[in-house]
Design a protein around this motif. Structure first.
Motif, PDB file in Angstrom:
ATOM      1  N   ARG A 116       0.807  -1.219   0.000  1.00 14.50           N
ATOM      2  CA  ARG A 116       0.000   0.000   0.000  1.00 14.50           C
ATOM      3  C   ARG A 116       0.840   1.269   0.000  1.00 14.50           C
ATOM      4  O   ARG A 116       0.459   2.289   0.563  1.00 14.50           O
ATOM      5  N   GLU A 117       1.993   1.186  -0.642  1.00 16.04           N
ATOM      6  CA  GLU A 117       2.845   2.364  -0.795  1.00 16.04           C
ATOM      7  C   GLU A 117       2.688   2.988  -2.170  1.00 16.04           C
ATOM      8  O   GLU A 117       3.107   4.120  -2.383  1.00 16.04           O
ATOM      9  N   LEU A 118       2.105   2.250  -3.101  1.00 14.80           N
ATOM     10  CA  LEU A 118       1.850   2.719  -4.458  1.00 14.80           C
ATOM     11  C   LEU A 118       0.386   2.448  -4.774  1.00 14.80           C
ATOM     12  O   LEU A 118      -0.079   1.324  -4.643  1.00 14.80           O
ATOM     13  N   SER A 119      -0.312   3.496  -5.182  1.00 16.27           N
ATOM     14  CA  SER A 119      -1.713   3.349  -5.556  1.00 16.27           C
ATOM     15  C   SER A 119      -1.826   3.466  -7.074  1.00 16.27           C
ATOM     16  O   SER A 119      -1.244   4.375  -7.672  1.00 16.27           O
ATOM     17  N   VAL A 120      -2.539   2.532  -7.673  1.00 12.04           N
ATOM     18  CA  VAL A 120      -2.762   2.530  -9.115  1.00 12.04           C
ATOM     19  C   VAL A 120      -4.267   2.479  -9.330  1.00 12.04           C
ATOM     20  O   VAL A 120      -4.928   1.539  -8.880  1.00 12.04           O
ATOM     21  N   ILE A 121      -4.793   3.499  -9.996  1.00  8.69           N
ATOM     22  CA  ILE A 121      -6.234   3.587 -10.221  1.00  8.69           C
ATOM     23  C   ILE A 121      -6.484   3.747 -11.711  1.00  8.69           C
ATOM     24  O   ILE A 121      -5.817   4.550 -12.376  1.00  8.69           O
ATOM     25  N   GLY A 122      -7.427   2.973 -12.219  1.00 14.86           N
ATOM     26  CA  GLY A 122      -7.802   3.105 -13.623  1.00 14.86           C
ATOM     27  C   GLY A 122      -7.846   1.765 -14.323  1.00 14.86           C
ATOM     28  O   GLY A 122      -8.127   0.738 -13.718  1.00 14.86           O
ATOM     29  N   ASP A 123      -7.531   1.786 -15.599  1.00 15.19           N
ATOM     30  CA  ASP A 123      -7.586   0.629 -16.482  1.00 15.19           C
ATOM     31  C   ASP A 123      -6.556  -0.417 -16.055  1.00 15.19           C
ATOM     32  O   ASP A 123      -5.354  -0.211 -16.189  1.00 15.19           O
ATOM     33  N   THR A 124      -7.045  -1.548 -15.537  1.00  6.63           N
ATOM     34  CA  THR A 124      -6.169  -2.607 -15.024  1.00  6.63           C
ATOM     35  C   THR A 124      -5.253  -3.154 -16.111  1.00  6.63           C
ATOM     36  O   THR A 124      -4.059  -3.368 -15.876  1.00  6.63           O
ATOM     37  N   GLU A 125      -5.789  -3.375 -17.295  1.00  8.12           N
ATOM     38  CA  GLU A 125      -4.984  -3.904 -18.395  1.00  8.12           C
ATOM     39  C   GLU A 125      -3.868  -2.924 -18.773  1.00  8.12           C
ATOM     40  O   GLU A 125      -2.734  -3.331 -18.997  1.00  8.12           O
ATOM     41  N   LEU A 126      -4.178  -1.648 -18.790  1.00  5.93           N
ATOM     42  CA  LEU A 126      -3.171  -0.632 -19.077  1.00  5.93           C
ATOM     43  C   LEU A 126      -2.113  -0.600 -17.977  1.00  5.93           C
ATOM     44  O   LEU A 126      -0.925  -0.438 -18.250  1.00  5.93           O
ATOM     45  N   GLY A 127      -2.543  -0.772 -16.745  1.00  2.29           N
ATOM     46  CA  GLY A 127      -1.594  -0.838 -15.626  1.00  2.29           C
ATOM     47  C   GLY A 127      -0.607  -1.982 -15.785  1.00  2.29           C
ATOM     48  O   GLY A 127       0.584  -1.836 -15.505  1.00  2.29           O
ATOM     49  N   LEU A 128      -1.080  -3.131 -16.265  1.00  2.00           N
ATOM     50  CA  LEU A 128      -0.190  -4.272 -16.494  1.00  2.00           C
ATOM     51  C   LEU A 128       0.779  -3.994 -17.648  1.00  2.00           C
ATOM     52  O   LEU A 128       1.937  -4.416 -17.605  1.00  2.00           O
ATOM     53  N   VAL A 129       0.308  -3.286 -18.667  1.00  2.00           N
ATOM     54  CA  VAL A 129       1.189  -2.908 -19.778  1.00  2.00           C
ATOM     55  C   VAL A 129       2.335  -2.042 -19.245  1.00  2.00           C
ATOM     56  O   VAL A 129       3.509  -2.264 -19.555  1.00  2.00           O
ATOM     57  N   ILE A 130       1.992  -1.053 -18.405  1.00  2.00           N
ATOM     58  CA  ILE A 130       3.009  -0.162 -17.828  1.00  2.00           C
ATOM     59  C   ILE A 130       3.969  -0.951 -16.948  1.00  2.00           C
ATOM     60  O   ILE A 130       5.188  -0.781 -17.016  1.00  2.00           O
ATOM     61  N   LYS A 131       3.439  -1.841 -16.116  1.00  8.07           N
ATOM     62  CA  LYS A 131       4.303  -2.657 -15.241  1.00  8.07           C
ATOM     63  C   LYS A 131       5.263  -3.495 -16.069  1.00  8.07           C
ATOM     64  O   LYS A 131       6.459  -3.568 -15.781  1.00  8.07           O
TER      65      LYS A 131
END
Length: 155
Positions: A116-131
């Motif tokens: 819980r030190e990094l919050s990611v909000i929005g499109d889950t698939e896009l978040g995985l692309v960025i990761k």
């Protein structure tokens, strides 16, 4: 890669965030978009993944500094947004130390997220692309400065 030093977990004083939030935020957006474009030109960002970012908007918020950067990827370039979008496709927020640990590869995004030190909000698939893009980045090895080299013990 062997690290010379470790970035500690820290939180900037609340006064920093209150002052930082009152300052114009567009310079942060311009600086981040410029840095991302430089990384793309250097070949550090996978081109096939960049295509998946087309037309998407992003917000990166440094909570304890009161800073926020907004940008989009359009026409093959990261472009700063002078005002943050009402509902970005993907938003990241963390304290400065978490972002520094991420950039230094001291911590991975999953660990920061689950702690819980990094919050990611929005499109889950896009978040995985960025990761996956972050995981694929091969940072150039910088030479060790002489002051950091271990000197043999004197006899």
């Amino acid at each position: 890669m062997r690290q010379i030093f470790s970035i500690p977990r820290f939180r900037l004083p609340g006064l920093v965030a209150s002052i930082g939030a009152q300052l114009p935020q567009w310079p942060h957006s311009l600086a981040l978009a410029t840095a991302l474009n430089a990384a793309a030109r250097m070949g550090l960002l996978p081109e096939d993944s960049l295509a998946l970012l087309e037309g998407r908007s992003f917000v990166v918020e440094v909570l304890d500094a009161g800073g926020q950067a907004s940008f989009t990827y359009r026409g093959g370039f990261f472009r700063p947004l002078l005002t943050p979008p009402a509902s970005p496709d993907l938003s990241f927020s963390a304290n400065l130390s978490a972002f520094l640990q991420l950039l230094a590869r001291q911590e991975d995004p999953d660990t920061l997220f689950f702690n819980r030190e990094l919050s990611v909000i929005g499109d889950t698939e896009l978040g995985l692309v960025i990761k996956n893009m972050l995981d694929a980045v091969e940072l150039p090895q910088l030479p060790t400065l002489a002051i950091f080299r271990r000197q043999p013990a004197a006899p």
